[in-house]
Scaffold this active site. Structure first.
Site, PDB file in Angstrom:
ATOM      1  N   TYR A  18       0.806  -1.222   0.000  1.00  0.00           N
ATOM      2  CA  TYR A  18       0.000   0.000   0.000  1.00  0.00           C
ATOM      3  C   TYR A  18       0.841   1.275   0.000  1.00  0.00           C
ATOM      4  O   TYR A  18       0.298   2.375  -0.150  1.00  0.00           O
ATOM      5  CB  TYR A  18      -0.931   0.019   1.215  1.00  0.00           C
ATOM      6  CG  TYR A  18      -1.942  -1.100   1.206  1.00  0.00           C
ATOM      7  CD1 TYR A  18      -2.988  -1.113   0.294  1.00  0.00           C
ATOM      8  CD2 TYR A  18      -1.841  -2.158   2.103  1.00  0.00           C
ATOM      9  CE1 TYR A  18      -3.909  -2.146   0.278  1.00  0.00           C
ATOM     10  CE2 TYR A  18      -2.761  -3.193   2.101  1.00  0.00           C
ATOM     11  CZ  TYR A  18      -3.790  -3.182   1.187  1.00  0.00           C
ATOM     12  OH  TYR A  18      -4.703  -4.208   1.170  1.00  0.00           O
ATOM     13  N   HIS A  23      -4.521   6.060  -1.242  1.00  0.00           N
ATOM     14  CA  HIS A  23      -5.160   5.927   0.070  1.00  0.00           C
ATOM     15  C   HIS A  23      -4.153   6.058   1.210  1.00  0.00           C
ATOM     16  O   HIS A  23      -4.551   6.256   2.355  1.00  0.00           O
ATOM     17  CB  HIS A  23      -5.884   4.583   0.152  1.00  0.00           C
ATOM     18  CG  HIS A  23      -7.198   4.629   0.864  1.00  0.00           C
ATOM     19  ND1 HIS A  23      -7.959   5.775   1.001  1.00  0.00           N
ATOM     20  CD2 HIS A  23      -7.907   3.654   1.489  1.00  0.00           C
ATOM     21  CE1 HIS A  23      -9.065   5.493   1.669  1.00  0.00           C
ATOM     22  NE2 HIS A  23      -9.055   4.220   1.986  1.00  0.00           N
ATOM     23  N   ASN A  71     -10.261   0.976   7.974  1.00  0.00           N
ATOM     24  CA  ASN A  71     -11.600   1.007   8.563  1.00  0.00           C
ATOM     25  C   ASN A  71     -11.620   0.776  10.070  1.00  0.00           C
ATOM     26  O   ASN A  71     -12.690   0.787  10.675  1.00  0.00           O
ATOM     27  CB  ASN A  71     -12.529   0.020   7.853  1.00  0.00           C
ATOM     28  CG  ASN A  71     -12.051  -1.407   7.962  1.00  0.00           C
ATOM     29  OD1 ASN A  71     -10.995  -1.682   8.520  1.00  0.00           O
ATOM     30  ND2 ASN A  71     -12.834  -2.325   7.421  1.00  0.00           N
TER      31      ASN A  71
END
Length: 195
Positions: A18, A23, A71
């Protein structure tokens, strides 16, 4: 002048795959701040995140990169706030923003989550939307069905250059943000982008 910042949260997902994705812009921004302040991150299991501490104007400021996945970021943020008695008004959350074009950075307090799962989690854990946000524009794919795939990929080269330049400028404005001089920080951040 408002309360000075005591916690800066760089949102992103853990793991090398990532790194540098849209993001993870918040986490990448925090890496740049840590480099500029010459501090390193260390894992702290109490806060489920990578942590560092800087001192600005005799105030301890904690840097936090949650390692919970986006999340569940609120668990990490909430744990640190409770431990160090940090109020929501003393938090700056740095995150990617679909509603801003690459190269645009906006500072604001409060507001909605814009569907951002990291912000949703923090709002749920803190029971308030009133914390500072440094919103780093990554643009929108144009179709809401493509958002998940879009944010989990690297920005295009020309977008990355615009984002890097904006991040560099925002790091220069950091001392104003840290002291709680948000009006001056917003003027410098937002005026530059209108020219």
């Amino acid at each position: 002048m408002e309360l000075p910042i005591r916690l800066v949260v760089g949102l992103g997902n853990p793991g090398d795959k990532y790194t540098s994705t849209r993001h993870n812009i918040g986490s990448d921004w925090l890496d740049r701040l840590a480099d500029a302040q010459r501090v390193s991150f260390a894992l702290d299991i109490r806060f489920r995140g990578l942590c560092a501490r800087i001192v600005q104007s005799d105030t301890d400021i904690w840097l936090l990169k949650p390692q919970t996945y986006m999340n569940a970021s609120g668990m990490s943020v909430g744990a640190m706030c409770r431990y160090y008695k940090i109020t929501p008004e003393q938090i700056l959350v740095v995150h990617d923003e679909l509603d801003l074009q690459p190269g645009i950075i906006k500072l604001k307090s409060g507001g909605g989550t814009g569907g951002h799962n990291g912000l949703k989690s923090i709002v749920a854990d803190l029971s308030t939307q009133v914390f500072w946000r440094l919103r780093i524009g990554v643009g929108h794919p144009g179709d809401r069905n493509q958002v998940v795939d879009y944010v989990l990929h690297l920005p295009r080269r020309e977008e990355a250059a615009l984002i890097d330049e904006a991040i560099d400028h925002s790091i220069q404005v950091w001392p104003l943000i840290a002291r709680g001089n948000f009006a001056a920080a917003m003027q410098q951040l937002h005026t530059r982008q209108e020219n």
